[in-house]
Write a protein that holds these residues in place. Structure first.
Motif, PDB file in Angstrom:
ATOM      1  N   LEU A  81      20.641  -4.274  18.779  1.00  0.00           N
ATOM      2  CA  LEU A  81      19.753  -4.790  19.025  1.00  0.00           C
ATOM      3  C   LEU A  81      18.661  -4.062  17.963  1.00  0.00           C
ATOM      4  CD1 LEU A  81      18.896  -6.940  20.545  1.00  0.00           C
ATOM      5  CD2 LEU A  81      18.304  -6.033  22.487  1.00  0.00           C
ATOM      6  N   MET A  82      18.033  -4.932  17.662  1.00  0.00           N
ATOM      7  CA  MET A  82      16.458  -4.576  17.297  1.00  0.00           C
ATOM      8  C   MET A  82      15.132  -5.221  16.875  1.00  0.00           C
ATOM      9  SD  MET A  82      15.777  -2.218  14.457  1.00  0.00           S
ATOM     10  CE  MET A  82      13.834  -2.162  14.816  1.00  0.00           C
ATOM     11  N   LEU A  83      14.319  -4.588  17.812  1.00  0.00           N
ATOM     12  CA  LEU A  83      13.094  -5.676  18.084  1.00  0.00           C
ATOM     13  C   LEU A  83      11.906  -4.404  17.597  1.00  0.00           C
ATOM     14  CD1 LEU A  83      14.008  -5.219  22.173  1.00  0.00           C
ATOM     15  CD2 LEU A  83      13.998  -7.164  20.890  1.00  0.00           C
ATOM     16  N   THR A  84      11.629  -5.729  16.479  1.00  0.00           N
ATOM     17  CA  THR A  84      10.511  -4.407  15.611  1.00  0.00           C
ATOM     18  C   THR A  84       9.514  -5.004  15.816  1.00  0.00           C
ATOM     19  OG1 THR A  84       9.910  -7.235  14.556  1.00  0.00           O
ATOM     20  CG2 THR A  84      11.641  -5.601  13.117  1.00  0.00           C
ATOM     21  N   GLY A  85       8.042  -4.376  15.570  1.00  0.00           N
ATOM     22  CA  GLY A  85       6.588  -4.052  16.552  1.00  0.00           C
ATOM     23  C   GLY A  85       6.327  -2.836  16.747  1.00  0.00           C
ATOM     24  N   ASN A  86       6.134  -2.841  18.499  1.00  0.00           N
ATOM     25  CA  ASN A  86       4.733  -1.194  18.577  1.00  0.00           C
ATOM     26  C   ASN A  86       5.307  -1.279  20.154  1.00  0.00           C
ATOM     27  OD1 ASN A  86       3.557  -2.419  16.126  1.00  0.00           O
ATOM     28  ND2 ASN A  86       3.475  -0.320  16.388  1.00  0.00           N
ATOM     29  N   LEU A  87       4.849  -0.437  21.272  1.00  0.00           N
ATOM     30  CA  LEU A  87       5.045   0.294  22.610  1.00  0.00           C
ATOM     31  C   LEU A  87       4.076   1.177  22.508  1.00  0.00           C
ATOM     32  CD1 LEU A  87       6.184  -1.192  25.083  1.00  0.00           C
ATOM     33  CD2 LEU A  87       7.893   0.670  24.953  1.00  0.00           C
ATOM     34  N   GLY A 105      15.269   9.082  15.852  1.00  0.00           N
ATOM     35  CA  GLY A 105      17.090   8.556  16.356  1.00  0.00           C
ATOM     36  C   GLY A 105      18.159   9.415  15.803  1.00  0.00           C
ATOM     37  N   PRO A 106      19.141   9.153  15.680  1.00  0.00           N
ATOM     38  CA  PRO A 106      18.921   8.544  16.958  1.00  0.00           C
ATOM     39  C   PRO A 106      18.907   9.273  18.145  1.00  0.00           C
ATOM     40  CG  PRO A 106      21.593   9.117  15.636  1.00  0.00           C
ATOM     41  CD  PRO A 106      20.659   9.452  15.076  1.00  0.00           C
ATOM     42  N   PHE A 107      19.086   8.664  19.244  1.00  0.00           N
ATOM     43  CA  PHE A 107      18.708   9.774  20.467  1.00  0.00           C
ATOM     44  C   PHE A 107      19.809   8.773  21.358  1.00  0.00           C
ATOM     45  CE2 PHE A 107      14.592   9.458  18.958  1.00  0.00           C
ATOM     46  CZ  PHE A 107      14.279  10.109  18.933  1.00  0.00           C
ATOM     47  N   GLU A 108      21.057   9.710  21.825  1.00  0.00           N
ATOM     48  CA  GLU A 108      22.612   9.233  22.840  1.00  0.00           C
ATOM     49  C   GLU A 108      22.083   9.647  24.532  1.00  0.00           C
ATOM     50  OE1 GLU A 108      25.379  11.516  21.643  1.00  0.00           O
ATOM     51  OE2 GLU A 108      25.238  10.813  19.650  1.00  0.00           O
ATOM     52  N   ALA A 109      22.010   8.852  24.612  1.00  0.00           N
ATOM     53  CA  ALA A 109      21.352   8.360  25.968  1.00  0.00           C
ATOM     54  C   ALA A 109      23.003   8.590  26.787  1.00  0.00           C
ATOM     55  CB  ALA A 109      21.642   7.169  26.583  1.00  0.00           C
ATOM     56  N   SER A 110      23.060   9.297  28.325  1.00  0.00           N
ATOM     57  CA  SER A 110      23.767   9.907  29.159  1.00  0.00           C
ATOM     58  C   SER A 110      25.053   8.988  29.091  1.00  0.00           C
ATOM     59  CB  SER A 110      23.230  10.653  30.511  1.00  0.00           C
ATOM     60  OG  SER A 110      23.099   9.140  31.630  1.00  0.00           O
ATOM     61  N   ASN A 111      24.716   7.712  29.800  1.00  0.00           N
ATOM     62  CA  ASN A 111      25.534   6.115  29.229  1.00  0.00           C
ATOM     63  C   ASN A 111      26.471   5.929  28.079  1.00  0.00           C
ATOM     64  OD1 ASN A 111      23.898   5.132  28.442  1.00  0.00           O
ATOM     65  ND2 ASN A 111      23.310   3.337  30.054  1.00  0.00           N
ATOM     66  N   GLY A 112      26.008   6.284  27.084  1.00  0.00           N
ATOM     67  CA  GLY A 112      26.747   5.974  25.956  1.00  0.00           C
ATOM     68  C   GLY A 112      26.144   5.219  24.758  1.00  0.00           C
ATOM     69  N   MET A 113      24.909   4.951  25.319  1.00  0.00           N
ATOM     70  CA  MET A 113      23.927   3.833  24.179  1.00  0.00           C
ATOM     71  C   MET A 113      23.052   4.736  24.279  1.00  0.00           C
ATOM     72  SD  MET A 113      21.833   1.800  27.506  1.00  0.00           S
ATOM     73  CE  MET A 113      20.527   1.122  26.536  1.00  0.00           C
ATOM     74  N   GLY A 137      10.346  -0.103  14.781  1.00  0.00           N
ATOM     75  CA  GLY A 137      10.057  -0.514  16.422  1.00  0.00           C
ATOM     76  C   GLY A 137      11.195  -0.399  17.420  1.00  0.00           C
ATOM     77  N   SER A 138      11.930  -0.298  18.117  1.00  0.00           N
ATOM     78  CA  SER A 138      12.925  -0.476  19.100  1.00  0.00           C
ATOM     79  C   SER A 138      13.903  -0.559  19.156  1.00  0.00           C
ATOM     80  CB  SER A 138      12.503  -0.715  20.036  1.00  0.00           C
ATOM     81  OG  SER A 138      11.150  -0.299  21.144  1.00  0.00           O
ATOM     82  N   GLU A 139      15.150  -0.222  18.423  1.00  0.00           N
ATOM     83  CA  GLU A 139      16.620   0.160  18.005  1.00  0.00           C
ATOM     84  C   GLU A 139      17.427  -0.242  19.408  1.00  0.00           C
ATOM     85  OE1 GLU A 139      19.189   0.190  14.372  1.00  0.00           O
ATOM     86  OE2 GLU A 139      17.411   1.066  14.209  1.00  0.00           O
ATOM     87  N   LEU A 140      18.491  -0.598  19.896  1.00  0.00           N
ATOM     88  CA  LEU A 140      20.170   0.130  20.603  1.00  0.00           C
ATOM     89  C   LEU A 140      21.285  -0.122  20.133  1.00  0.00           C
ATOM     90  CD1 LEU A 140      18.013  -1.098  23.874  1.00  0.00           C
ATOM     91  CD2 LEU A 140      17.962   1.356  23.212  1.00  0.00           C
TER      92      LEU A 140
END
Length: 358
Positions: free
Chosen positions: A68-74, A164-172, A203-206
């Motif tokens: 999932l790729m969400l372009t933009g800013n936060l 990135g990539p940043f790896e989360a503890s649940n595999g995301m 932006g934000s990518e998961l």
């Protein structure tokens, strides 16, 4: 031809073989493999420019993951990027705080909030960052009385010097690039230039393992929104997008902030269109399953997992930089497709091949 999925294989010295799956680099920058957007912003942001905005959404299901790729800013003030996922039967069309885990106090603030009639949330991903961008937090929640929610990753993109990539503890896996300066404008609620919105690349990518969201076989629905730092002041930035002239919803849908209140009066059915988008069923993952090669004749026979009613292109390269089309319009033979290719030039060269879904 729009490239949707790729799978590679290598014919090494015309003697040995192994396969590689073409992956998306999760770094907050949109890869061409995503193809066209599944949702594009309609209106200019009420959260500053380029403070917090959603320009477009891109999605791809491949190799057991939802990309999932969400372009933009936060904005780095701990505003929330809230991603609700509807991927299985059941779920909640209206959020009831007492029937959900309350990590980051999200459920208490969403108590009474109602989605569009075609959407029932099963999972929630929360992304937030602050301290001049040095803290990036990721929460994952399974909704329901037996669900669980927690912080699954805390990262420092500035200190690490990467997006990135940043790896989360649940595999995301998370990618985050907040450098977009093109924007959609900050004349709150006025029509946005959709072409400009679709041009934004960062932006934000998961990458979300499908087994985290119920291993869906059919379509997946996503509702994305930008919220204030306390989950209690909604912007006008949603995907699917709000209609023109929609201002920040605030706490009560009228743009007001109400202390110690939830979003209980906000019902997305009151806004034109769907404030969610749909990712179609992906079918089987495109991958090479088998091959045979006859050195004397130069015949290569390739078998790959395919989708019915689809077409494919076979390409070849000697360096994986310049690709030559060998054959196109190869019609799917069902769940498996077999195609023969004849090598007519120097058979001793190393060769790279890829199959492309058209």
């Amino acid at each position: 031809m729009k490239i949707m999925k790729l799978t590679f294989f290598i014919l090494w010295g015309s003697l040995t073989f192994h396969s590689l799956v073409y992956g998306i680099e999760v770094d907050g920058a949109r890869d061409e493999s995503y193809g066209d957007p599944v949702a594009v912003q309609n209106i200019q942001t009420g959260f500053g420019d380029p403070g917090s905005e959603l320009n477009a959404a891109y999605a791809l299901v491949s190799e057991g993951r939802l990309h999932l790729m969400l372009t933009g800013n936060l904005e780095p003030n701990f505003n929330k990027l809230e991603i609700f996922i509807d991927s299985k039967s059941g779920g909640q069309n209206q959020i009831i705080a007492s029937q959900n885990p309350n990590n980051d106090n999200w459920a208490a603030k969403f108590d009474g909030f109602t989605f569009d009639s075609g959407f029932s949330a099963d999972y929630l991903v929360i992304l937030r960052h602050g301290f001049n961008g040095t803290q990036l937090d990721l929460d994952f929640t399974e909704l329901g009385a037996r669900g669980k929610g927690s912080l699954v990753g805390r990262f420092d993109p500035v200190g690490l010097g990467k997006t990135g990539p940043f790896e989360a503890s649940n595999g995301m896996v998370l990618g985050f690039d907040n450098t977009n300066s093109l924007g959609i404008g900050s004349n709150q609620g006025q029509s946005a230039n959709r072409e400009n919105a679709a041009l934004v690349r960062t932006g934000s990518e998961l990458a979300i393992p499908l087994n985290l969201i119920g291993s869906p076989k059919g379509e997946i629905k996503i509702c994305v929104m930008i919220n204030g730092h306390g989950h209690d002041y909604l912007s006008n930035q949603f995907l699917g997008a709000m209609p023109e002239w929609t201002r920040n919803l605030g706490t009560n849908g009228q743009g007001d902030f109400i202390q110690d209140s939830s979003l209980k009066t906000i019902d997305l059915n009151n806004y034109e269109g769907d404030q969610f988008f749909v990712i179609p069923s992906s079918g089987p993952s495109l991958r090479i399953l088998d091959f045979s090669y006859d050195f004397a004749s130069g015949k290569v026979s390739i078998t790959w997992a395919s989708s019915p009613d689809s077409f494919y292109t076979l390409q070849s390269s000697i360096d994986m930089r310049s690709w030559q089309e060998i054959d196109d319009g190869i019609e799917s033979q069902g769940e498996l497709t077999v195609h023969d290719h004849l090598i007519s030039d120097d058979k001793s060269k190393n060769r790279f091949y890829r199959v492309v879904k058209e």
